[in-house]
Design a protein around this motif. Sequence first.
Motif, PDB file in Angstrom:
ATOM      1  N   THR A 187      -1.014   0.749  -0.121  1.00 24.85           N
ATOM      2  CA  THR A 187       0.451   0.107  -0.820  1.00 24.85           C
ATOM      3  C   THR A 187       2.135   0.905  -0.855  1.00 24.85           C
ATOM      4  OG1 THR A 187      -0.076   0.972  -2.676  1.00 24.85           O
ATOM      5  CG2 THR A 187      -1.258  -1.408  -1.484  1.00 24.85           C
TER       6      THR A 187
ATOM      7  N   ALA B 175       0.166   1.582   5.881  1.00 25.48           N
ATOM      8  CA  ALA B 175       0.737   0.618   4.534  1.00 25.48           C
ATOM      9  C   ALA B 175       2.186  -0.322   5.901  1.00 25.48           C
ATOM     10  CB  ALA B 175       1.696   1.571   4.536  1.00 25.48           C
TER      11      ALA B 175
ATOM     12  N   ARG C 152       1.844  -4.470   4.924  1.00 31.20           N
ATOM     13  CA  ARG C 152       2.500  -5.211   4.244  1.00 31.20           C
ATOM     14  C   ARG C 152       2.977  -6.071   5.514  1.00 31.20           C
ATOM     15  NH1 ARG C 152       4.195  -4.832  -0.574  1.00 31.20           N
ATOM     16  NH2 ARG C 152       3.726  -2.102  -0.744  1.00 31.20           N
TER      17      ARG C 152
ATOM     18  N   PRO D 121       0.187  -6.869  -0.306  1.00 27.67           N
ATOM     19  CA  PRO D 121      -0.529  -5.631  -1.331  1.00 27.67           C
ATOM     20  C   PRO D 121       0.118  -5.430  -2.381  1.00 27.67           C
ATOM     21  CG  PRO D 121       0.627  -4.335   0.595  1.00 27.67           C
ATOM     22  CD  PRO D 121       1.058  -5.940   0.402  1.00 27.67           C
ATOM     23  N   ARG D 122      -0.947  -5.453  -3.272  1.00 28.94           N
ATOM     24  CA  ARG D 122      -0.977  -4.589  -4.508  1.00 28.94           C
ATOM     25  C   ARG D 122      -1.758  -4.590  -5.077  1.00 28.94           C
ATOM     26  NH1 ARG D 122      -1.623  -8.488  -8.282  1.00 28.94           N
ATOM     27  NH2 ARG D 122      -2.279 -10.235  -7.409  1.00 28.94           N
TER      28      ARG D 122
ATOM     29  N   VAL E 101      -7.444  -2.946  -4.224  1.00 25.44           N
ATOM     30  CA  VAL E 101      -6.059  -3.809  -3.823  1.00 25.44           C
ATOM     31  C   VAL E 101      -6.966  -4.868  -3.776  1.00 25.44           C
ATOM     32  CG1 VAL E 101      -4.755  -3.674  -1.844  1.00 25.44           C
ATOM     33  CG2 VAL E 101      -5.788  -0.892  -2.486  1.00 25.44           C
TER      34      VAL E 101
END
Length: 284
Positions: free
Chosen positions: A161, A173, A177, A182-183, A204
């Motif tokens: 993230t 990452a 992305r 993504p979080r 995640v």
Amino acid sequence: MAALDGLPPLREVIATHGIAAKKALGQNFLLDLNLTARIARAAGDLSKCDVLEVGPGPGGLTRGLLAEGARKVLAIEKDARCLPALAEIADAYPGRLEVLNADALAVDPLAHLTPPIRIVANLPYNVGTELLVRWLTPPAWPPVWQSLTLMFQKEVAERITAQPGDKAYGRLAILARWLTDPRIVLTLPPEAFTPPPKIHSAVVHMTALPEPRYPADGKVLNRLVAAGFNQRRKMLRASLKGSAPDIEAKLEAAGIKPTARAEEIGLESWCRLARIVAASGSGA
């Protein structure tokens, strides 16, 4: 939760079946059924989905997924010691749990699943990153799965993230992305697990985008990003020197300073560079 499914607490299950966690298998069991239910809920509405779970162990998350209404759960478990415990869960949820005693890296689960598919797992630490990269690099996009809800070591979750300029920012990452949203949805301390690992963990959630965020050839993008971050302290004109002829001119054409470093470059710029490199015939 035990009252809902009529099954015993997980500590009792582990004791009954002699399922001590094995370090060699990357096992750390999450025993709090309230936490496993939270992870299942983080995956969204499962009532119309088949769910793939890797590394269910004694079945804490499996029980959460089924109790939250998953249409079907396919659980892939390498450790045969866990099979009797998982069989008890299958009996409590007739026709909704299928268990494969297999290595998740060596089996194709698609023959056992019907779309829409979501992947939810407390991944074994020793194969988590490799599985994620596989799920993010299918032959075609969009993938067969709608979303990934995965537990990793917290530092890996932060790598997934991270933003440009972050210490954790890198290939993972960019890949995540480029293709997903993504979080981090949950962070867990070591004491939530048995045995307690030496690190914190985090869940995640990644929702698949209908198409990549910016156009680019995935193989070229991956190759450039890997070269850039393998020598992240070097300027890009040096770290990418072997990636394409006249790389400085290509960096400038992409609006990237040749003296910049990989961690300073955002996703859109990496994709622009990948398109320029591919168009020049210096592709994958």
